[in-house]
Design an enzyme around this catalytic site. Structure first.
Site, short mmCIF file in Angstrom:
data_model
loop_
_atom_site.label_atom_id
_atom_site.label_comp_id
_atom_site.label_asym_id
_atom_site.label_seq_id
_atom_site.Cartn_x
_atom_site.Cartn_y
_atom_site.Cartn_z
N TYR A 155 0.84 -1.18 0.00
CA TYR A 155 0.00 0.00 0.00
C TYR A 155 0.89 1.25 0.00
CZ TYR A 155 -2.81 3.60 2.52
OH TYR A 155 -3.42 4.75 2.94
N ASP A 240 -1.08 -5.81 9.61
CA ASP A 240 -2.19 -4.92 9.28
C ASP A 240 -3.31 -5.80 8.76
OD1 ASP A 240 -4.02 -3.19 8.16
OD2 ASP A 240 -2.52 -1.88 7.27
N ILE A 242 -6.54 -4.93 8.22
CA ILE A 242 -7.63 -4.02 7.90
C ILE A 242 -8.68 -4.63 6.97
CG2 ILE A 242 -6.53 -2.91 5.94
CD1 ILE A 242 -7.57 -0.24 6.90
N LYS A 279 -12.54 -0.51 6.11
CA LYS A 279 -12.75 -1.39 4.96
C LYS A 279 -13.83 -2.43 5.23
CE LYS A 279 -9.15 0.72 3.27
NZ LYS A 279 -9.26 1.74 2.23
#
Lengths: 491, 470
Positions: A155, A240, A242, A279
């Protein structure tokens, strides 16, 4: 001359952080955003506009959310049903967060991991979205000059979140398409060695699981090997997660929380999870980020740092109520996965029929599209050229792999969960038209290059010629151009 | 613990100071009128709890805004997706106009120069990241808000060098104090990047005079440095004089579009004026477009929740509401402050004359055993543990003179404030009588040297009074 001096003086008056480019937003990449903002697609008002496929947002279940909010006025501290709590909530700025908020988030995290693990509400620390969470974790685990290993592609926002104000370095762990971009121990060791040679003390490994931009999930063995790698090296593992609840089809999400239970000698002081509701629940505007650490000291200090990005108490209250409604949550997760699967299938079926490849994956809000065979040359310059055509001619804003630090040119991240069915159809139609035009022009690189100008090149009139490979590739979820959200296309 | 950063292993967050320890004691034994009438009364919390009824009435009259609706339609979905770091345009416009209204509409604020942040905690840190780095320093007049040690220094690496202010002139900033601080920074090998003031002042509750503001603007002009004016309490001015912002002074000096104006930045928040600290609404206002641009990007680390922005844009756009609110807020603060001041006077305690803020700067120097910070801390412990009032000792605010305390008045009911004043009065009276007793016992001891048993009895009765341990 005077003006220059004045400007130079001005630069000296500000910190290097403010005057410099560390935020990463000056890359040519923003052409895509600008193109979209100047001409955003709307099925009725602007049918020829640019379709936004560069925004990893989950917009498929907004109707369920809206319905719940309307049916539960007591979840708001402003309605007649909830105003009796207004003053208590309005003054609540305790950085521990509302207990009911933490409990509800812990429960939600458990549900999104199929209830295979338990999360302790007292380890939940708030942050300004996952953006704030990542920066806080970097501040806690590393000093300026230290480094985190990060598998590529990753990302683009990490360049800002982990490095900008912290002074921490990111050391790429190169992953290749030859094995589906899986993380290998060899790649990890190579990256670790690179860091050592560059005098960058490695403090941790950051993984995004499910992956952004790949959409893949790490299998149990891989996760275990990552835990063993970091454990052996005595470095941190930051996961992470998410996109935890965005798995669909047969894809299974295994959290690092589950795996550490199976690694008996794992030093839990080295394990940290970053999470958010942006998300999984499609609530990026509410800025609900979470740092979950197994290290008590990190929890303590991250909590103090959370003063710089607490979740609005109004939002904590709403989320506490919403996530405590277990029937709603179960139904939401179930429907969200079904809708994600359907939209994913729509996109991938369309791409399959056009002979366009994509990485097989079963999570996330995007696919990792393979356009290597459309590149003039296997270079990032070619990738950028192709990308500009896609943005300006095909009118789809997608994210070029170079901006995600992908090692190989020709890959693009294409989001699918931020649009309705009609828009998806339109997007696919445009891709179909584009590919058929390419076929007509015989652009395949295996054929000798014709002297005749390729149609997709000739129609391209660009004033900006950036032939640099993206080193500072950056994706921001925030448009650099002010845009009122209340005129966004209704789903 | 080399596995963690030095930010974690050090104490630079400043939260081990007495300011925060008082909080902890309060948390263990909080006063409640019914459930815990002997608990500690929280007077260390600068919160404005006096006007919630006004906001709640507004909410009842504005069901659309309350329910996140626009023209009867729920816009929850749209708000849920809105994460643009430029902020909701309607909100920034309303905020700019509110700031203008607080300043009597004498100055204008351009919404495009506003950067939103998660509270002024985040706003101050972000501004510091933009203006300073390790090796740099900002000058701050003492006493100052203890949170600045964390907000301005912790993660930024910048330093604070105090501008010493004294009670001899009501803690006003003087030119010599400014120059001294500047030189001190240079001695410490620090590059001075600017001055930060809080106006109205926390913890003093006073407004900076025009003289001081002019002095500051002249100073930063001559030194080519920044001025940050934290005006978080601007809407709490309740005296006859109106609030003079640094923006007023720039206008009066015709410096509005000058180079200097680019170095003047205002920090604001809705935590004190509107009493909404939980909502985390802070703002930076700067005329320097590089600062605005960088700070906007940095705000990604602490954006304001979109549902909060929407609610407040509706609230602050209602000019009838804002006018009434500001007026009524000031009236109620004035009454409550008077109640505190009278209560203190009845206990023989004075405070710095003030007309703003949510607290008074109280003079307890006469209650100290010795003119030292140790004595101040001893007194503070007695007040927390025996009198059961959590107040903030001046040393935690970096005051250079021992014996001053910040006492808040806007976060409790009239009855609670009455009770607090009663407790203080009783304590002061008992301390006076103990002092009288000890003075006369000292005399008797001197006279009756051979009566060792009596000596022992008198000494024990005084020195054995130790604060209850919690």
């Amino acid at each position: 001359m005077v003006a220059l001096t004045a400007e130079k003086q001005d630069q000296n008056l500000l910190s290097r952080m403010a005057a410099g480019d560390g935020h990463g937003e000056n890359s040519a990449y923003f052409d895509g955003w600008k193109a979209y903002e100047e001409n955003p697609f709307h099925p009725i008002d602007r049918p020829d506009g640019v379709i936004q496929m560069g925004l990893a947002e989950n917009q498929l279940c907004g109707d369920l959310m809206r319905k719940w909010v309307l049916e539960h006025p007591e979840a708001s501290i402003c309605t007649a049903e909830g105003v009796n709590q207004f003053s208590d909530i309005a003054i609540f700025q305790d950085y521990h967060g509302l207990p009911e908020f933490r409990q509800a988030v812990a429960k939600f995290m458990e549900k999104t991991r199929n209830n295979k693990v338990k999360f302790d509400p007292d380890r939940i620390v708030m942050s300004g979205g996952a953006t704030g969470a990542h920066e806080t974790v970097a501040f806690c685990l590393a000093n300026p000059g230290d480094g985190f290993l990060v598998p590529t592609p990753y990302y683009p926002g990490f360049d800002r979140d982990l490095r900008w104000r912290t002074g921490v370095n990111l050391v790429p762990v190169t992953c290749h398409s030859s094995n589906g971009f899986k993380i290998t121990i060899e790649a990890l060791e190579a990256a670790y060695e690179n860091a050592r040679v560059s005098n960058i003390p490695v403090k941790g490994l950051l993984i995004t699981n499910p992956s952004n931009p790949l959409g893949t999930t790490l299998d149990r063995d891989c996760l275990k090997s990552l835990v063993n790698f970091t454990n052996d090296k005595g470095i941190h593992l930051i996961a992470d997660e998410i996109y935890a609840a965005t798995t669909f089809g047969e894809s299974e999400f295994i959290s690092v929380a589950e795996v550490i239970e199976e690694v008996p000698d794992c030093n839990r002081d080295l394990i940290h999870i970053v999470y958010s509701l942006s998300k999984d629940m499609g609530l990026p505007g509410l800025r609900v980020g979470i740092v979950y650490s197994y290290n008590d000291r990190v929890v303590q200090i991250a909590r103090k740092m959370s003063s710089f990005g607490l979740v609005s108490s109004q939002t904590q209250h709403l989320i506490a109520k919403m996530l405590s409604d277990e029937d709603f949550v179960d139904e939401f997760i179930r429907k969200s996965k079904l809708r994600l699967a359907a939209r994913h299938a729509e996109l991938t079926t369309g791409l399959d029929s056009l002979g366009i490849g994509w990485l097989k994956a079963g999570a996330g809000l995007f696919i990792w599209m393979d356009l290597r065979n459309l590149l003039k040359t296997a270079t990032f310059d070619s990738e950028m050229e192709l990308w500009r055509v896609i943005v300006h001619k095909v009118k789809l804003n997608v994210s070029p792999g170079g901006s995600c630090h992908c090692h190989e040119p020709g890959w693009f991240r294409v989001c699918f969960a931020n649009m309705d069915h009609k828009t998806m159809e339109t997007a696919l139609e445009r891709i179909r038209v584009f590919t058929s035009q390419l076929e007509e022009e015989s652009l395949k690189p295996t054929k000798p290059m014709s002297k005749k100008k390729k149609c997709w090149q000739s129609s391209l009139r660009l004033s900006f010629q950036d032939t640099r490979r993206f080193e500072e590739g950056f994706f921001s979820p925030h448009s650099p151009v002010p845009h009122s959200p209340l005129v966004r296309a209704q789903i | 613990m080399k596995q963690l950063s030095t930010k974690v292993t050090s104490n630079a967050h400043g939260q081990d100071s007495s300011y925060f320890l008082g909080w902890e004691e309060y948390e263990k034994n909080p006063y409640d009128e019914i459930k815990n009438p002997n608990g500690i009364i929280q007077m260390g919390l600068a919160e404005n709890q006096l006007c919630f009824d006004l906001i709640e009435t507004w909410l009842a009259k504005n069901p659309d805004a309350a329910a996140l609706k626009k023209d009867g339609q729920s816009i929850f979905k749209e708000l849920a997706l809105f994460q643009d770091y430029h902020g909701l345009p309607e909100f920034k416009k309303a905020l700019a106009e509110f700031m203008e209204e607080i300043r009597g509409n004498r100055v204008t604020f351009d919404p495009s120069k506003i950067v939103l942040a998660a509270g002024s905690t985040s706003a101050n840190e972000t501004l510091m990241f933009c203006l300073a780095e390790t090796g740099d320093a900002f000058l701050l007049p003492t006493p100052y808000y203890p949170g600045f040690d964390r907000d301005l220094k912790w993660r930024t690496g910048a330093e604070i060098v105090p501008i010493h202010c004294s009670s001899s002139n009501g803690f006003q900033i003087t030119e010599s104090a400014l120059q001294q601080a500047y030189q001190q920074a240079q001695k410490l090998d620090l590059k001075v990047k600017g001055v930060l003031v809080t106006n109205p002042s926390n913890p003093l509750g006073t407004m900076l005079t025009r003289r001081e503001l002019n002095l500051l603007v002249d100073f930063i002009t001559s030194k080519d440095i920044h001025l940050i004016s934290d005006e978080i309490y601007s809407g709490t001015v309740f005296g006859f004089e109106q609030f003079v912002s640094v923006m007023d002074v720039l206008k009066d000096k015709k410096l509005e579009n000058s180079e200097v104006s680019k170095r003047v930045h205002v920090v604001y928040s809705l935590s004190k004026d509107l009493g909404l600290p939980g909502f985390r609404v802070g703002a930076i206002y700067s005329n320097d477009e590089i600062v605005v641009s960088a700070a906007t990007k940095m705000s990604s680390f602490g954006l304001v929740s979109s549902q909060t922005q929407y609610l407040l844009s509706a609230l602050l756009s209602d000019k009838k509401f804002t006018g009434t609110y500001l007026n009524e807020n000031q009236k109620r603060l004035k009454i409550r402050q008077k109640q505190l001041v009278s209560g203190l006077e009845a206990a023989g305690v004075t405070c710095l004359k003030s007309n703003a803020g949510l607290f008074c700067w109280v003079d307890m120097r006469h209650l100290l055993d010795t003119n030292t910070f140790e004595a101040e801390l001893e007194l503070w412990k007695k007040i927390v543990y025996e009198v059961k009032l959590n107040i903030s000792p001046g040393s935690s605010c970096h005051c250079t003179e021992p014996g001053w305390f910040r006492v808040c008045f806007a976060n409790m009911s009239e009855e609670t404030l009455d009770l607090a004043m009663k407790r203080l009065k009783e304590y002061v009276e008992s301390t006076d009588s103990r002092r009288v007793m000890s003075k006369s016992s000292h005399e008797r001891i001197k006279k009756l040297r051979k009566r060792t048993v009596s000596n022992w009895v008198f000494r024990v009765s005084w020195t054995d009074r130790v604060p209850d341990e919690r």
